[in-house]
Motif scaffolding. Structure first.
Motif: not given
Lengths: 214, 214
Positions: A69-81
């Motif tokens: 989750a820690k490794v992925l959350d930046a990418g997830a935020a980008a998908i939301v953006a």
DNA sequence: ACCTGAACACCGTTCAAGT
DNA sequence: ACCTGAACACCGTTCAAGT
């Protein structure tokens, strides 16, 4: 159960300097290992790469999902953006499709990630992956609402099934080493949701069977 | 590389009595273990259940896929038979749908089986699972041809993508512990292939958006 | 010809001992 | 407060030794 917030996002109590350093080394090592060997990469190997003991890894990340989750959350935020961007720049149903393609690309970052995310889609809070997964699903819901309100997509589609289908398509592409399979399967799914007739032109004319015999 | 045919299907050279017995015990134990713990069940546990040494398991089944294939091939034959039955009893596109549902049920026999089968779909000969997988795909091709010739399904659909999509749907159901998800995702896929307009009645009327605001 | 099980190289996870 | 690494309980796979 102390509310130990993640160190990178404004920690409540800051970590000791050495702990902080190990934490960051672990995240970087995990990213590299997941990229190389997939989401099931050896945790011992990650600790080794980070130059810390395996116990330190477990101290910071009690479960594999916590680390993932820690490794992925930046990418997830980008998908939301990306969802918010598409909403203002792109027509309803193609915005949804483009967004789903972006999400599938994200899901294919690591081998085996589709499995973890699909599981988190239903666990609803049991895994640390649920937070990013929920944010993404909400972003998708917004685009789906828009596509349904425009009348381009059927009203009976749920974002849950669509996102699950996108994960399944990403998984299928992963299994068959056929990156394009994800896009093709997504197209099948979305075509099934359109309110207009079959979108690809080919078939309309052949209503009563092609000439070659049974 | 001696052409060692499977003992149960008319062996070239019959196994010694004790070997034959161990072979059957292993297949039965594997079936039980796969049912209980999925397709990734421990091979040591299977040997233990069968009451034989681990070396005996490896002698008869050099790979997990070899054992899995042996346990599964009766079921695969049944799926092929079902295709022939549906061809003579059921209208084209619903025959294909019913057959895909039967295949998904079969794929969901063991946890993790969808993954093995999806991989065998593309390995083309590398795994022992390819034989049953190929037979099933051919049976599906027959039903797809029929559905396309009747004009009910688009011409640009490939049996490869449809079968892969069905496996992906089965996988998704497995991940989310939602048995019905497989059927729902299959419906999305098939609806995308129909030549007529969106089949479920709901949406047609809402061409220009529902009243609730954005 | 076939079987056995020890041996090897890996895992994930915990926890006593250190600093 | 945090870190370390040995310890434990598992794997899959191979192969020398048996019958």
């Amino acid at each position: 159960m102390q509310p130990r917030t993640s160190p990178s996002t404004g920690s409540t109590r800051p970590l000791r300097a050495d702990a902080r350093r190990n934490y960051d080394l672990l995240v970087a090592a995990a990213d590299a290992a997941f990229t190389e060997h997939g989401a099931d990469a050896s945790l011992e190997d990650i600790a080794r790469r980070a130059g810390v003991g395996i116990g330190t890894l477990y101290r910071h990340f009690p479960t594999r999902e916590a680390l993932l989750a820690k490794v992925l959350d930046a990418g997830a935020a980008a998908i939301v953006a990306r969802a918010n961007e598409l909403r203002t720049t792109t027509p309803p149903s193609s915005a949804l499709v483009s967004w789903l393609e972006a999400m599938m690309g994200y899901v294919m970052t690591y081998d085996g990630l589709a499995k973890s995310l699909a599981a988190s889609l239903v666990e609803s809070g049991k895994s640390e992956l649920c937070a990013p997964c929920k944010l993404m699903t909400e972003a998708g819901q917004m685009l789906l609402d828009r596509a349904q309100q425009s009348g381009e997509l059927r009203q009976d589609a749920t974002i849950h099934d669509i996102v699950l289908g996108a994960h399944a398509a990403a998984w299928a592409a992963e299994q068959t080493d056929d990156a394009d399979a994800a896009r093709r399967l997504l197209t099948l799914i979305i075509d099934g949701l359109r309110t207009d007739a079959a979108p690809r032109a080919v078939a309309r004319a052949v209503r009563r069977g092609a000439p070659r015999r049974s």
